[in-house]
Design an enzyme around this catalytic site. Structure first.
Site, mmCIF file in Angstrom:
data_model
loop_
_atom_site.group_PDB
_atom_site.id
_atom_site.type_symbol
_atom_site.label_atom_id
_atom_site.label_comp_id
_atom_site.label_asym_id
_atom_site.label_seq_id
_atom_site.Cartn_x
_atom_site.Cartn_y
_atom_site.Cartn_z
ATOM 1 N N GLU A 1 -3.836 10.692 -7.047
ATOM 2 C CA GLU A 1 -3.185 9.452 -6.593
ATOM 3 C C GLU A 1 -3.276 8.403 -7.694
ATOM 4 O O GLU A 1 -4.341 7.847 -7.952
ATOM 5 C CB GLU A 1 -3.863 8.930 -5.309
ATOM 6 C CG GLU A 1 -3.285 7.608 -4.835
ATOM 7 C CD GLU A 1 -4.055 6.999 -3.659
ATOM 8 O OE1 GLU A 1 -4.809 7.726 -2.979
ATOM 9 O OE2 GLU A 1 -3.893 5.791 -3.433
ATOM 10 N N ARG B 1 -0.871 -0.115 -9.210
ATOM 11 C CA ARG B 1 -1.486 -1.436 -9.398
ATOM 12 C C ARG B 1 -1.282 -1.941 -10.812
ATOM 13 O O ARG B 1 -1.584 -3.080 -11.107
ATOM 14 C CB ARG B 1 -3.001 -1.354 -9.151
ATOM 15 C CG ARG B 1 -3.373 -1.062 -7.731
ATOM 16 C CD ARG B 1 -4.854 -1.358 -7.569
ATOM 17 N NE ARG B 1 -5.487 -0.378 -6.729
ATOM 18 C CZ ARG B 1 -6.799 -0.263 -6.593
ATOM 19 N NH1 ARG B 1 -7.603 -1.044 -7.273
ATOM 20 N NH2 ARG B 1 -7.301 0.647 -5.803
ATOM 21 N N LYS C 1 -4.024 7.902 6.082
ATOM 22 C CA LYS C 1 -5.149 7.384 5.304
ATOM 23 C C LYS C 1 -5.840 6.313 6.152
ATOM 24 O O LYS C 1 -5.163 5.447 6.712
ATOM 25 C CB LYS C 1 -4.600 6.772 4.018
ATOM 26 C CG LYS C 1 -5.549 5.850 3.277
ATOM 27 C CD LYS C 1 -4.945 5.432 1.940
ATOM 28 C CE LYS C 1 -5.747 4.337 1.286
ATOM 29 N NZ LYS C 1 -5.452 4.202 -0.151
#
Ligand SMILES: O=C(O)C(=O)C[C@H](O)[C@H](O)COP(=O)(O)O
Length: 214
Positions: free
Chosen positions: A47, A51, A135
């Site tokens: 993953e 960001r 998640k």
């Protein structure tokens, strides 16, 4: 052997290894050696969080140059994020929360999504939209093990990937729960190890993580 691209599903993403590393990359040159180190340690589902400005390019280069890795995009917060991720070659998406717009975009793109949830209402909304692998974020901060145990009753058909505050020390307890398919975390990809190019350390952390029992 490269993982088949077209048929991957959210549950396959979760079941491949006990840990999904939550990766923050600031420099494109780190992407390939990092991905190779993780794969060498037994972790293929990666993953890469959106960001940083470099994230999409990192996903693209991992997809091209590390055939054994399965790059995914984290921090998907909009339909545009989902589209850009798929275009870059992300094979799955992870979001810190859930919106219908993100769910629909991923569905339309055929991009498996692990939507982030922290409440019963969010679980119900994600389930209404067809998502059953979720998640749990931020896992420790939002109730941790006790919360997951409480959800086993009403949401027994959901599998979770707790992420946020998960470490090598508490991962085994999360992974022992019946409704936890894997955990996510940044502890196997420490910022200082990436900055130092310490791929040997990251490979060792990945190997330890990949051997955790579920
Ligand atoms: O960027 C995202 O999309 C997130 O959802 C946040 C990450 O999942 C957590 O920051 C990981 O938490 P730690 O393992 O405690 O560092």
């Amino acid at each position: 052997m490269a993982v088949e691209t077209k048929t991957i599903t959210a549950i396959e993403v979760m079941r491949d290894a006990p840990v999904i590393p939550v990766i923050v990359l600031h420099d494109v040159k780190d992407a390939v050696p990092l991905a190779r180190a993780l794969v060498a340690g037994g972790i293929r589902m990666l993953e890469v969080t959106l960001r940083t400005r470099e994230a999409l390019e990192c996903i693209e280069i991992i997809a091209k140059e590390v055939p054994d890795a399965v790059p995914g995009a984290g921090t998907i917060r909009s339909a545009a994020d989902a589209q850009a991720s798929a275009l870059a070659g992300a094979r799955f998406g992870v979001s810190p929360g859930y919106t219908r717009a993100v769910g629909k975009a991923c569905h339309d793109l055929g991009l498996p999504l692990l939507p982030g949830v922290a409440t019963g209402s969010e679980i119900m909304m994600a389930q209404e939209d067809g998502f059953t692998e979720l998640k749990f974020f931020p896992a420790v901060q939002a109730g941790g093990i006790a919360m997951l145990k409480a959800w086993q009753g009403p949401f027994g058909d959901v599998k979770f990937c707790p992420t946020g505050g998960v470490t090598a020390a508490n991962a085994p307890e999360f992974l022992s729960l019946a409704n936890v398919a894997c955990v996510g975390g940044s502890w196997i990809v420490p910022t200082d190890a990436i900055a130092a190019g310490d791929w040997v350390r990251i490979e060792a952390l990945a190997r330890e993580a990949s051997q955790l029992a579920r």
